[in-house]
Design a protein around this motif. Structure first.
Motif, mmCIF file in Angstrom:
data_model
loop_
_atom_site.group_PDB
_atom_site.id
_atom_site.type_symbol
_atom_site.label_atom_id
_atom_site.label_comp_id
_atom_site.label_asym_id
_atom_site.label_seq_id
_atom_site.Cartn_x
_atom_site.Cartn_y
_atom_site.Cartn_z
ATOM 1 N N SER A 1 -36.646 29.370 42.416
ATOM 2 C CA SER A 1 -35.912 30.542 41.773
ATOM 3 C C SER A 1 -36.554 31.858 42.868
ATOM 4 N N LEU A 2 -36.168 32.911 42.365
ATOM 5 C CA LEU A 2 -36.651 34.146 42.766
ATOM 6 C C LEU A 2 -38.084 34.229 42.784
ATOM 7 N N PRO A 3 -38.885 34.816 43.698
ATOM 8 C CA PRO A 3 -38.299 35.536 44.978
ATOM 9 C C PRO A 3 -38.832 34.239 46.249
ATOM 10 N N LEU B 1 -19.994 42.289 45.609
ATOM 11 C CA LEU B 1 -21.248 43.302 45.788
ATOM 12 C C LEU B 1 -22.547 42.777 46.014
ATOM 13 N N GLY B 2 -23.091 43.283 47.040
ATOM 14 C CA GLY B 2 -24.507 43.147 47.618
ATOM 15 C C GLY B 2 -24.458 42.066 48.568
ATOM 16 N N ALA B 3 -25.374 42.116 49.587
ATOM 17 C CA ALA B 3 -25.557 41.262 50.765
ATOM 18 C C ALA B 3 -26.785 40.539 50.869
ATOM 19 N N GLY C 1 -30.121 37.867 49.241
ATOM 20 C CA GLY C 1 -30.211 36.605 49.362
ATOM 21 C C GLY C 1 -29.033 35.928 48.364
ATOM 22 N N ALA C 2 -28.782 36.533 47.150
ATOM 23 C CA ALA C 2 -27.893 35.955 46.162
ATOM 24 C C ALA C 2 -26.659 35.997 47.062
ATOM 25 N N ALA C 3 -26.254 37.050 47.314
ATOM 26 C CA ALA C 3 -24.763 37.020 48.150
ATOM 27 C C ALA C 3 -24.760 36.001 49.300
ATOM 28 N N VAL D 1 -19.528 44.604 49.935
ATOM 29 C CA VAL D 1 -19.805 45.855 50.037
ATOM 30 C C VAL D 1 -21.184 45.884 49.408
ATOM 31 N N ASN D 2 -22.201 46.542 50.395
ATOM 32 C CA ASN D 2 -23.484 46.705 50.016
ATOM 33 C C ASN D 2 -24.159 48.224 50.127
ATOM 34 N N ARG D 3 -25.227 48.240 49.516
ATOM 35 C CA ARG D 3 -25.710 49.742 49.501
ATOM 36 C C ARG D 3 -26.074 50.017 51.026
ATOM 37 N N THR D 4 -26.856 49.169 51.712
ATOM 38 C CA THR D 4 -27.249 49.384 52.923
ATOM 39 C C THR D 4 -25.909 48.491 53.632
ATOM 40 N N ALA D 5 -25.165 49.496 54.194
ATOM 41 C CA ALA D 5 -23.980 49.034 55.117
ATOM 42 C C ALA D 5 -24.245 47.800 56.126
ATOM 43 N N TYR E 1 -17.792 50.285 53.155
ATOM 44 C CA TYR E 1 -18.856 51.225 52.759
ATOM 45 C C TYR E 1 -18.770 51.333 51.236
ATOM 46 N N TRP E 2 -19.956 51.446 50.416
ATOM 47 C CA TRP E 2 -19.995 51.544 49.018
ATOM 48 C C TRP E 2 -19.258 52.979 48.619
ATOM 49 N N GLN E 3 -19.308 53.912 49.587
ATOM 50 C CA GLN E 3 -18.540 55.251 49.092
ATOM 51 C C GLN E 3 -17.157 55.031 49.396
ATOM 52 N N HIS F 1 -20.766 40.106 41.266
ATOM 53 C CA HIS F 1 -21.953 41.013 41.157
ATOM 54 C C HIS F 1 -23.132 40.423 41.750
ATOM 55 N N ALA F 2 -23.591 40.500 42.914
ATOM 56 C CA ALA F 2 -24.816 39.751 43.477
ATOM 57 C C ALA F 2 -25.874 40.900 43.863
ATOM 58 N N THR F 3 -25.940 42.014 43.379
ATOM 59 C CA THR F 3 -26.959 42.728 43.787
ATOM 60 C C THR F 3 -28.055 42.688 42.541
ATOM 61 N N SER F 4 -29.130 43.366 42.973
ATOM 62 C CA SER F 4 -30.545 42.927 41.958
ATOM 63 C C SER F 4 -30.355 44.232 41.015
ATOM 64 N N ALA F 5 -29.589 45.079 41.383
ATOM 65 C CA ALA F 5 -29.707 46.449 40.466
ATOM 66 C C ALA F 5 -29.938 46.120 38.756
ATOM 67 N N GLY F 6 -28.940 45.193 38.253
ATOM 68 C CA GLY F 6 -28.936 45.133 36.778
ATOM 69 C C GLY F 6 -30.422 44.315 36.480
ATOM 70 N N GLY G 1 -32.788 47.058 36.464
ATOM 71 C CA GLY G 1 -32.556 48.291 35.349
ATOM 72 C C GLY G 1 -32.207 49.217 36.135
ATOM 73 N N GLN G 2 -31.561 49.292 37.151
ATOM 74 C CA GLN G 2 -31.058 50.706 37.920
ATOM 75 C C GLN G 2 -29.430 50.859 37.818
ATOM 76 N N PRO G 3 -28.840 51.956 37.812
ATOM 77 C CA PRO G 3 -27.615 52.239 37.613
ATOM 78 C C PRO G 3 -26.665 51.604 38.916
ATOM 79 N N LEU G 4 -25.550 51.299 38.555
ATOM 80 C CA LEU G 4 -24.798 50.777 39.855
ATOM 81 C C LEU G 4 -23.415 51.572 39.418
HETATM 82 P P1 ATR Z 1 -31.513 38.846 45.880
HETATM 83 O O1 ATR Z 1 -32.198 37.567 46.351
HETATM 84 O O2 ATR Z 1 -31.790 39.045 44.498
HETATM 85 O O3 ATR Z 1 -30.308 39.119 46.100
HETATM 86 P P2 ATR Z 1 -32.655 40.831 47.814
HETATM 87 O O4 ATR Z 1 -32.131 39.736 48.840
HETATM 88 O O5 ATR Z 1 -33.427 41.568 47.857
HETATM 89 O O6 ATR Z 1 -32.308 39.973 46.325
HETATM 90 O O7 ATR Z 1 -30.948 41.469 47.655
HETATM 91 C C1 ATR Z 1 -30.923 42.568 46.792
HETATM 92 C C2 ATR Z 1 -29.540 43.299 46.947
HETATM 93 O O8 ATR Z 1 -29.321 44.045 45.924
HETATM 94 C C3 ATR Z 1 -29.273 43.696 48.191
HETATM 95 O O9 ATR Z 1 -27.928 43.759 48.510
HETATM 96 C C4 ATR Z 1 -29.589 45.360 47.789
HETATM 97 O O10 ATR Z 1 -28.882 46.319 48.310
HETATM 98 P P3 ATR Z 1 -29.781 46.733 49.787
HETATM 99 O O11 ATR Z 1 -29.360 45.554 50.986
HETATM 100 O O12 ATR Z 1 -29.038 48.131 49.933
HETATM 101 O O13 ATR Z 1 -31.106 46.783 49.241
HETATM 102 C C5 ATR Z 1 -29.049 45.124 46.159
HETATM 103 N N1 ATR Z 1 -29.419 46.368 45.401
HETATM 104 C C6 ATR Z 1 -30.671 46.384 44.962
HETATM 105 N N2 ATR Z 1 -30.787 47.336 44.185
HETATM 106 C C7 ATR Z 1 -29.694 48.140 44.092
HETATM 107 C C8 ATR Z 1 -29.260 49.243 43.587
HETATM 108 N N3 ATR Z 1 -29.701 49.983 42.821
HETATM 109 N N4 ATR Z 1 -27.894 49.661 43.724
HETATM 110 C C9 ATR Z 1 -27.120 48.858 44.565
HETATM 111 N N5 ATR Z 1 -27.643 47.911 45.341
HETATM 112 C C10 ATR Z 1 -28.799 47.360 45.039
#
Ligand code: ATR
Length: 278
Positions: free
Chosen positions: A67-69, A132-134, A136-138, A156-160, A179-181, A194-199, A202-205
């Motif tokens: 599992s993670l990480p 959403l996200g790019a 490891g999970a995505a 779509v990913n925060r870091t394009a 792009y996210w925007q 939804h494949a970002t780690s924001a949730g 605990g970060q807003p998305l």
């Molecule tokens: P995991 O294995 O859980 O996917 P990871 O490989 O670190 O972990 O990827 C985290 C993902 O969540 C990435 O797509 C990350 O975006 P960035 O590539 O821009 O870092 C995304 N992510 C994490 N926190 C975020 C946030 N607050 N808002 C939007 N995307 C977020």
């Protein structure tokens, strides 16, 4: 049986943290259902010692979930790798071969597809999907979504640049990065994964409601607390269904169980039991 003894075969899940993992309960229930004696424990391994800890455990055990990480590290330490693990660049399953070699596999994508198509009534053929996200999970699910016949996979990913790199690796015109925007201009999707780690962090998305309509399925790859903010968003946006990743967890575990024991257990009773306990 390990080393020709009559002791139950040993398995573990490695993670950090790992104490709340459902994997031991899932594999014990599968084992009981199939009449297979097994031991399955959770092992908390910090990144600095994961490789040594995993090698030590697997020296006289049959397999481990990861599992993670540690999924990328698990992929790296293996001696052989399945096609699914190679394209994801990560592994959630390690298996010790009889000759001691370690094999890496990744059953996350197949687990997601099976949960979506067989439990959540979300056929993927011809579906328009937003990922959403790019990270490891995505990467662990993108190829399987394409293999399942989705018409369009918009990433779509925060870091394009990371989204563009994933689209490049996927190498098909059905996959595209945006792009996210520009999310508010993309219209609605049949499925939003939804494949970002924001949730989990605990970060807003910030997501526009226009991404979902009454046909949309919103799916968070995590379950429990980390999934709740995305699921609240999906319901508020009018999605027809908002699903957490509990079903994917059970299905990826069943695929791992099948790799180890040569037999895929019935997942519905295990899913129902875990859902009732959530
Ligand atoms: P995991 O294995 O859980 O996917 P990871 O490989 O670190 O972990 O990827 C985290 C993902 O969540 C990435 O797509 C990350 O975006 P960035 O590539 O821009 O870092 C995304 N992510 C994490 N926190 C975020 C946030 N607050 N808002 C939007 N995307 C977020």
């Amino acid at each position: 049986m390990p080393h020709g003894t009559d002791l139950p075969a040993r398995y573990a899940v490695f993670g950090h943290p790992i104490s709340h993992s459902l994997s031991p309960a899932i594999h014990r229930l599968f084992g009981a259902q199939c009449g297979i004696a097994l031991e399955y424990v959770a092992i908390d391994a910090p990144p600095v010692s994961f490789e040594a800890d995993a090698r030590r455990f697997l020296a006289d055990a049959h397999g481990a979930n990861v599992s993670l990480p540690h999924k990328a590290a698990a992929f790296a330490l293996a001696d052989e790798r399945s096609a699914a693990a190679i394209r994801a660049g990560s592994a959630n399953v390690l298996t010790r071969r009889p000759d001691g070699r370690l094999a890496a596999d990744n059953t996350d994508g197949s687990g997601l597809v099976r949960d979506l198509t067989e439990r959540q009534q979300c056929p993927l053929q011809g579906c328009r999907v937003l990922l959403l996200g790019a990270g490891g999970a995505a990467r662990g699910v993108a190829w399987e979504l394409l293999d399942a016949g989705v018409a369009e996979l918009t990433i779509v990913n925060r870091t394009a640049d990371t989204a563009a790199a994933l689209v490049g690796a996927l190498g098909v015109t059905r996959a595209r990065a945006r792009y996210w925007q520009d999310l508010a201009e993309l219209g609605s999707f049949d499925l939003i994964v939804h494949a970002t780690s924001a949730g989990v962090l605990g970060q807003p998305l910030p997501l526009p409601h226009g991404l979902a309509d009454a046909q949309t399925v919103g799916y968070d790859l995590s379950y429990g607390h980390g999934a709740q903010s995305f699921l609240r968003w999906a319901r508020a946006a009018g999605a027809r269904a908002a699903c957490d990743g509990l079903g994917m967890l059970v299905e990826q575990a069943a695929d791992a169980f099948a790799l180890w024991h040569g037999r895929r257990p019935a997942t519905d009773p295990v899913y129902a039991r875990l859902r009732a306990e959530q």
